[in-house]
Motif scaffolding. Structure first.
Motif, PDB file in Angstrom:
ATOM      1  N   LEU A  37       0.837  -1.199   0.000  1.00  0.00           N
ATOM      2  CA  LEU A  37       0.000   0.000   0.000  1.00  0.00           C
ATOM      3  C   LEU A  37       0.874   1.252   0.000  1.00  0.00           C
ATOM      4  O   LEU A  37       0.599   2.217  -0.727  1.00  0.00           O
ATOM      5  N   CYS A  38       1.918   1.258   0.813  1.00  0.00           N
ATOM      6  CA  CYS A  38       2.846   2.379   0.844  1.00  0.00           C
ATOM      7  C   CYS A  38       3.463   2.593  -0.539  1.00  0.00           C
ATOM      8  O   CYS A  38       3.542   3.721  -1.043  1.00  0.00           O
ATOM      9  N   ASP A  39       3.868   1.515  -1.172  1.00  0.00           N
ATOM     10  CA  ASP A  39       4.480   1.575  -2.499  1.00  0.00           C
ATOM     11  C   ASP A  39       3.508   2.151  -3.528  1.00  0.00           C
ATOM     12  O   ASP A  39       3.869   3.018  -4.335  1.00  0.00           O
ATOM     13  N   VAL A  40       2.257   1.691  -3.512  1.00  0.00           N
ATOM     14  CA  VAL A  40       1.271   2.153  -4.497  1.00  0.00           C
ATOM     15  C   VAL A  40       0.934   3.623  -4.263  1.00  0.00           C
ATOM     16  O   VAL A  40       0.821   4.402  -5.225  1.00  0.00           O
ATOM     17  N   LEU A  41       0.761   4.026  -3.017  1.00  0.00           N
ATOM     18  CA  LEU A  41       0.483   5.427  -2.721  1.00  0.00           C
ATOM     19  C   LEU A  41       1.597   6.327  -3.253  1.00  0.00           C
ATOM     20  O   LEU A  41       1.344   7.363  -3.883  1.00  0.00           O
ATOM     21  N   ASN A  42       2.841   5.926  -3.030  1.00  0.00           N
ATOM     22  CA  ASN A  42       3.960   6.714  -3.531  1.00  0.00           C
ATOM     23  C   ASN A  42       3.995   6.722  -5.059  1.00  0.00           C
ATOM     24  O   ASN A  42       4.272   7.753  -5.675  1.00  0.00           O
ATOM     25  N   ASP A  43       3.697   5.589  -5.653  1.00  0.00           N
ATOM     26  CA  ASP A  43       3.693   5.496  -7.113  1.00  0.00           C
ATOM     27  C   ASP A  43       2.622   6.394  -7.733  1.00  0.00           C
ATOM     28  O   ASP A  43       2.785   6.888  -8.849  1.00  0.00           O
ATOM     29  N   MET A  44       1.535   6.628  -6.984  1.00  0.00           N
ATOM     30  CA  MET A  44       0.449   7.468  -7.485  1.00  0.00           C
ATOM     31  C   MET A  44       0.630   8.946  -7.126  1.00  0.00           C
ATOM     32  O   MET A  44      -0.253   9.770  -7.376  1.00  0.00           O
ATOM     33  N   GLY A  45       1.781   9.283  -6.567  1.00  0.00           N
ATOM     34  CA  GLY A  45       2.088  10.680  -6.332  1.00  0.00           C
ATOM     35  C   GLY A  45       1.796  11.193  -4.952  1.00  0.00           C
ATOM     36  O   GLY A  45       1.954  12.397  -4.684  1.00  0.00           O
ATOM     37  N   TYR A  46       1.371  10.323  -4.041  1.00  0.00           N
ATOM     38  CA  TYR A  46       1.158  10.728  -2.657  1.00  0.00           C
ATOM     39  C   TYR A  46       2.430  10.482  -1.859  1.00  0.00           C
ATOM     40  O   TYR A  46       3.322   9.757  -2.301  1.00  0.00           O
ATOM     41  N   SER A  47       2.501  11.077  -0.710  1.00  0.00           N
ATOM     42  CA  SER A  47       3.638  10.855   0.173  1.00  0.00           C
ATOM     43  C   SER A  47       3.233   9.843   1.232  1.00  0.00           C
ATOM     44  O   SER A  47       2.348  10.101   2.051  1.00  0.00           O
ATOM     45  N   ALA A  48       3.858   8.682   1.222  1.00  0.00           N
ATOM     46  CA  ALA A  48       3.532   7.612   2.160  1.00  0.00           C
ATOM     47  C   ALA A  48       4.816   7.083   2.787  1.00  0.00           C
ATOM     48  O   ALA A  48       5.808   6.858   2.092  1.00  0.00           O
ATOM     49  N   LEU A  49       4.768   6.894   4.098  1.00  0.00           N
ATOM     50  CA  LEU A  49       5.914   6.415   4.862  1.00  0.00           C
ATOM     51  C   LEU A  49       5.490   5.267   5.760  1.00  0.00           C
ATOM     52  O   LEU A  49       4.317   5.132   6.100  1.00  0.00           O
ATOM     53  N   LEU A  50       6.450   4.458   6.161  1.00  0.00           N
ATOM     54  CA  LEU A  50       6.210   3.383   7.117  1.00  0.00           C
ATOM     55  C   LEU A  50       6.761   3.776   8.477  1.00  0.00           C
ATOM     56  O   LEU A  50       7.853   4.331   8.583  1.00  0.00           O
TER      57      LEU A  50
END
Length: 312
Positions: A37-50
């Protein structure tokens, strides 16, 4: 490991996410989908961190507030070393300062709001209480379900819909044996506490094998019996040409087990359902081949529901 916010600003950075996730393990479905989910969010242009699951914001405070979880985190860190991620995914790690202004995503095993986030959502990756035996959510909490079967015990909360994310590992799991099969294997995993679990001492239980080893086993076997009723290994067995038979839970119908037809593709719920498993196997493979597209669609729905709930 990568730490953010030192990365280039994302186009959709008005929404930032911190995912409270366990370390990556390729035999843990929950860990895989949270990191994905983190990977997909980042791929779609959002900022996602674990942010590592159970890692305390303040060690002295955590030892007082939740000593069991804090000791579990410290022991895991001492035993396993640094927090593990998947090098194939874009999963930067959060620092404490990143939590402020971000929307935290908690898995269903987390009670309360341990990161003290201003905004958070819950992602039910299993039935609440299945793993921990207890849970504490709050009225008005926004939550999403990995599948409809996990839509339980959420009174007075706000349902945002489904959030199903996958990583199919089709580079590993594929059918290579088109000849005769006579072997049978068994998967127990989360079904080890089932009261109807038989003595499998002399059976081929394959719980602890790697993905590569399991792909070989699934290509050797005609049947795989699963006492873990919610595991992607059933689908992996199917696309290797094996017939996965989920051993029914007493008193639970096929529709109660997995309400959505797409979640039952390629899988038999009980021995009388093997024809369904075989005839729907091609549809399962097509469905899994579209996982990347479906991941993006699921995340787009998730983001819109989050925006609506928090009015961002």
């Amino acid at each position: 490991m990568i730490y953010a916010r030192d990365v280039t600003k994302y186009p959709n950075d008005e929404l930032r996410f911190v995912i409270y996730a366990p370390r990556y393990r390729d035999n843990s479905g929950g860990a895989i989908v949270m990191h994905k989910l983190c990977d997909v969010l980042n791929d779609m242009g959002y900022s996602a961190l674990l942010y590592p699951l159970w890692k305390p914001l303040s060690l002295p405070s955590a030892l007082f507030r939740s000593p069991r979880m804090t000791f579990a985190y410290l022991l895991a860190r001492a035993y396993r070393g640094k927090y593990a991620t998947n090098a194939k995914y874009n999963t930067p790690l959060a620092k404490q300062r990143d939590i402020q202004g971000s929307i935290v995503i908690y898995p269903e095993i987390v009670s309360g709001n341990p990161l003290r986030a201003e905004k958070y959502v819950r992602w039910l990756l299993h039935r609440p209480g299945f793993h921990e035996g207890h849970f504490k959510y709050s009225p008005g909490d926004l939550y999403f379900c990995y599948q409809e079967a996990f839509h339980k015990n959420c009174r007075d909360m706000v349902h945002g819909g489904s959030l199903t994310i996958g990583d199919t590992l089709l580079d590993i799991y594929k059918q290579t044996n088109y000849g005769e099969r006579i072997k049978t294997c068994f998967i127990v995993r989360k079904g080890r506490a089932r009261p109807d679990l038989p003595d499998l001492k002399h059976q081929w239980v394959v719980d602890d094998l790697s993905h590569e080893e399991l792909a070989k086993v699934f290509n050797e076997c005609k049947f795989c019996y699963l006492y873990d009723t919610y595991t992607a290994y059933a689908q992996y067995a199917a696309i290797c040409g094996c017939i996965p038979i989920v051993v029914p839970l007493p008193g639970v119908t096929k529709e109660q087990w997995v309400p959505e037809e797409k979640g039952r593709l390629g899988v038999a719920y009980g021995e009388s359902d093997t024809e369904h498993a075989v005839t729907t196997r091609p549809a399962l493979l097509c469905f899994m081949q579209e996982t990347s597209k479906k991941n993006r669609e699921a995340v787009a729905h998730f983001v819109e529901a989050v925006k609506k709930h928090f009015k961002t």
